[in-house]
Design a protein around this motif. Sequence first.
Motif, PDB file in Angstrom:
ATOM      1  N   ARG A   1     -36.513   2.940  71.100  1.00  0.00           N
ATOM      2  CA  ARG A   1     -37.675   3.454  71.665  1.00  0.00           C
ATOM      3  C   ARG A   1     -37.926   4.833  71.510  1.00  0.00           C
TER       4      ARG A   1
ATOM      5  N   LEU B   1     -28.216  -4.328  70.645  1.00  0.00           N
ATOM      6  CA  LEU B   1     -28.909  -3.743  71.480  1.00  0.00           C
ATOM      7  C   LEU B   1     -29.613  -4.637  72.448  1.00  0.00           C
ATOM      8  N   ALA B   2     -28.498  -5.169  72.815  1.00  0.00           N
ATOM      9  CA  ALA B   2     -28.581  -6.105  73.785  1.00  0.00           C
ATOM     10  C   ALA B   2     -27.621  -5.231  74.741  1.00  0.00           C
ATOM     11  N   GLU B   3     -28.493  -3.513  75.386  1.00  0.00           N
ATOM     12  CA  GLU B   3     -27.991  -2.788  76.052  1.00  0.00           C
ATOM     13  C   GLU B   3     -28.819  -1.424  76.294  1.00  0.00           C
ATOM     14  N   PRO B   4     -29.557  -1.935  77.326  1.00  0.00           N
ATOM     15  CA  PRO B   4     -30.542  -1.191  77.997  1.00  0.00           C
ATOM     16  C   PRO B   4     -30.932   0.558  77.541  1.00  0.00           C
TER      17      PRO B   4
ATOM     18  N   PHE C   1     -27.645  -7.710  67.795  1.00  0.00           N
ATOM     19  CA  PHE C   1     -28.001  -8.436  68.459  1.00  0.00           C
ATOM     20  C   PHE C   1     -27.423  -7.534  69.290  1.00  0.00           C
ATOM     21  N   LYS C   2     -25.944  -8.037  69.271  1.00  0.00           N
ATOM     22  CA  LYS C   2     -25.209  -7.142  70.370  1.00  0.00           C
ATOM     23  C   LYS C   2     -25.223  -5.363  70.835  1.00  0.00           C
TER      24      LYS C   2
ATOM     25  N   LEU D   1     -31.579   0.128  73.619  1.00  0.00           N
ATOM     26  CA  LEU D   1     -32.697  -0.091  73.013  1.00  0.00           C
ATOM     27  C   LEU D   1     -33.589   1.150  74.111  1.00  0.00           C
ATOM     28  N   ARG D   2     -33.270   1.996  74.764  1.00  0.00           N
ATOM     29  CA  ARG D   2     -33.800   3.380  75.133  1.00  0.00           C
ATOM     30  C   ARG D   2     -34.204   3.990  74.012  1.00  0.00           C
TER      31      ARG D   2
ATOM     32  N   LEU E   1     -42.449  -2.878  70.843  1.00  0.00           N
ATOM     33  CA  LEU E   1     -41.802  -1.979  71.918  1.00  0.00           C
ATOM     34  C   LEU E   1     -42.427  -1.088  72.451  1.00  0.00           C
TER      35      LEU E   1
END
Lengths: 98, 98
Positions: free
Chosen positions: B31, B21-24, B18-19, B27-28, B98
């Motif tokens: 995707r 993935l908790a960063e923009p 989770f840590k 996450l991009r 996503l």
Amino acid sequence: MDIELNQVAADQQRVAIFKALAEPNRLRIIRVLYHEHREMTCSEVGAQLQISKSTVSYHFKALRLVGLTNTRQVAQTKYLSLQLATFDRYLPGFLATL
Amino acid sequence: MDIELNQVAADQQRVAIFKALAEPNRLRIIRVLYHEHREMTCSEVGAQLQISKSTVSYHFKALRLVGLTNTRQVAQTKYLSLQLATFDRYLPGFLATL
DNA sequence: CTACTAGTTCGATGGCTATCGAATCAAGAG
DNA sequence: CTCTTGATTCGATAGCCATCGAACTAGTAG
């Protein structure tokens, strides 16, 4: 309606949700709510996780702000429960892995 | 084999994921890897997301350390791709949102 | 009214982390 | 060998956040 703007907004929500779940105590709160599928109060959580009530209140707020939980108030007691719709939308299948 | 100890270990892994993935930007990256379902290099990501290559390298390492991606090296170029097994185990159904 | 209970808010603090540039390294190209 | 390219590492910095106790609010019991 701009698709790219929606993408950005959805991403901000995703990041917020991941941040909320990226904390051991909050994750434990989620598991207890899911497995024992019942509501819990700040006091109960504080006693079970051995953390101060101010910290519990802080975590409750964090979970509520990103829409992972909702609160039902009875007198001065607030009961926390899972907002299943949010999990279904952003993390389908996640709760079953806990 | 102690079930509770497994629980704790699995939780640490969940929190780490989770840590990550908790960063923009991370996450991009996820995707792009998913939607265009192809591999990417540090340079490509740096150019696309407009961040320095040292920061990209930092994010690549973060994703790799928690098992969300794997790296294929060809000469001095490293290609990043998704480790689907980790997503299936900890976040089944997430990639499709996503 | 007083005392207790359930939560919230505030201020302070310590720790983590995202970011960058510079330095470094390894591998090819010329 | 020298230069370029792709990537890692390091040191520094700025900002965020989990935690606590104390102070506060509101409701209820005696």
